[in-house]
Design a protein around this motif. Structure first.
Motif, PDB file in Angstrom:
ATOM      1  N   SER A  83       0.827  -1.209   0.000  1.00 61.21           N
ATOM      2  CA  SER A  83       0.000   0.000   0.000  1.00 61.21           C
ATOM      3  C   SER A  83       0.858   1.255   0.000  1.00 61.21           C
ATOM      4  N   ASP A  84       0.459   2.253  -0.799  1.00 65.64           N
ATOM      5  CA  ASP A  84       1.084   3.564  -0.669  1.00 65.64           C
ATOM      6  C   ASP A  84       0.241   4.405   0.284  1.00 65.64           C
ATOM      7  N   GLU A  85       0.588   5.668   0.430  1.00 73.40           N
ATOM      8  CA  GLU A  85      -0.106   6.521   1.391  1.00 73.40           C
ATOM      9  C   GLU A  85      -1.594   6.648   1.069  1.00 73.40           C
ATOM     10  N   GLU A 110      -3.224  14.913   3.197  1.00 70.18           N
ATOM     11  CA  GLU A 110      -1.934  15.221   3.794  1.00 70.18           C
ATOM     12  C   GLU A 110      -0.928  14.113   3.527  1.00 70.18           C
ATOM     13  N   VAL A 111      -1.100  13.374   2.431  1.00 69.50           N
ATOM     14  CA  VAL A 111      -0.251  12.197   2.213  1.00 69.50           C
ATOM     15  C   VAL A 111       1.182  12.549   1.837  1.00 69.50           C
ATOM     16  N   HIS A 112       1.455  13.807   1.587  1.00 65.74           N
ATOM     17  CA  HIS A 112       2.819  14.191   1.227  1.00 65.74           C
ATOM     18  C   HIS A 112       3.433  15.138   2.257  1.00 65.74           C
ATOM     19  N   ASP A 113       2.964  15.040   3.522  1.00 67.32           N
ATOM     20  CA  ASP A 113       3.521  15.932   4.544  1.00 67.32           C
ATOM     21  C   ASP A 113       4.803  15.375   5.151  1.00 67.32           C
ATOM     22  N   HIS A 114       5.178  14.138   4.762  1.00 66.94           N
ATOM     23  CA  HIS A 114       6.464  13.528   5.114  1.00 66.94           C
ATOM     24  C   HIS A 114       6.613  13.165   6.590  1.00 66.94           C
ATOM     25  N   SER A 115       5.578  13.333   7.400  1.00 64.04           N
ATOM     26  CA  SER A 115       5.667  12.856   8.780  1.00 64.04           C
ATOM     27  C   SER A 115       5.340  11.370   8.872  1.00 64.04           C
ATOM     28  N   TRP A 116       4.762  10.829   7.802  1.00 67.35           N
ATOM     29  CA  TRP A 116       4.477   9.394   7.730  1.00 67.35           C
ATOM     30  C   TRP A 116       4.437   9.016   6.253  1.00 67.35           C
ATOM     31  N   LEU A 121       3.948   4.773  10.052  1.00 67.80           N
ATOM     32  CA  LEU A 121       2.516   4.959  10.229  1.00 67.80           C
ATOM     33  C   LEU A 121       2.195   6.275  10.938  1.00 67.80           C
ATOM     34  N   PRO A 122       1.005   6.808  10.722  1.00 66.01           N
ATOM     35  CA  PRO A 122       0.522   7.874  11.593  1.00 66.01           C
ATOM     36  C   PRO A 122       0.387   7.336  13.023  1.00 66.01           C
TER      37      PRO A 122
END
Length: 236
Positions: free
Chosen positions: A138-140, A162-168, A182-183
């Motif tokens: 799975s991707d984000e 927010e899938v490209h916020d780089h925190s997860w 993971l978040p």
């Protein structure tokens, strides 16, 4: 718990779970906070057919990993036959709040691969003169969408913007594997992630390995349960 309805036989000695591929073993690592879980699980179980479930237990989480054969049921009119295909389903149950969880699937360092993802698919492909291997999961975007199926916490659906916020998200490293950060998880949450490895002759240009690595955790578990039931019936 993965496949709780199936009978399972405890194995006397646990081994590091891995998918054997033409390019060496695909191995798995879980990191919770700053602690990497041992490569050998605390417990390991044999399920009907060629399937195992490995389990790690920590004060804050329970982790399980199913390894199973997988039949992607590719239409032979469009795709050539695979030489092999196996899948993993990783699951974590949070017993306490977990700020950082990372799950990795990788071939040995130095295995040269390249990015081969697509919409809702995280994937790499490794190829030599004779064999093509694709490893996918799975991707984000797919992780957010999995909230509707109950495979991840429901609130993660709201992270789709927010899938490209780089925190997860997914890290491809040097393209010999992938890692999923993971978040945050809350106590009582669970998350399931799929990993599929498919290989075929390099001369086959039908992209069969790419299409084989797309199933969801629910689809993999459903197929594994049905195949295990069939194996049980054959033993009776």
């Amino acid at each position: 718990m993965l496949l709780p309805a199936l009978p399972r036989t405890p194995l006397r000695s646990s081994e590091q779970p891995a998918i054997v591929t033409p390019f060496g073993p695909l191995t798995f690592v879980t990191t919770i906070g700053n602690t990497t879980l041992p490569l050998r699980p605390d417990e390991q179980f044999q399920l009907p057919g060629d399937r195992t479930v490995s389990r790690w237990v920590t004060p804050g989480a329970r982790v399980e990993l199913l390894l199973t054969p997988h039949d992607p049921a590719l239409d032979p009119e469009h795709w050539g036959p695979l030489a092999g295909c196996r899948a993993a389903v990783w699951r974590i149950d949070a017993l306490t709040p977990l700020e950082r969880v990372r799950f990795s699937a990788g071939l040995s360092e130095g295995t040269g691969g390249g990015y081969d993802g697509g919409q809702a698919l995280a994937a790499i492909t490794v190829e030599d003169e004779t064999t093509r291997l694709t490893v996918g999961g799975s991707d984000e975007e797919a992780i957010c969408q999995a909230a509707d199926a109950g495979e991840v916490p429901r609130r993660w659906a709201a992270l789709i913007d927010e899938v490209h916020d780089h925190s997860w998200g997914v890290d491809y490293g040097d393209y010999h594997g992938m890692s999923w950060t993971l978040p945050p998880l809350e106590a009582g949450d669970h998350c399931e992630l799929p990993v599929v490895a498919a290989w075929a002759p390099a001369a086959d240009e039908s992209a069969n390995t790419w299409y084989a690595v797309m199933p969801s955790p629910t689809a993999l578990l459903t197929q594994a349960a049905a195949a295990a039931d069939t194996a049980l019936e054959g033993e009776r």
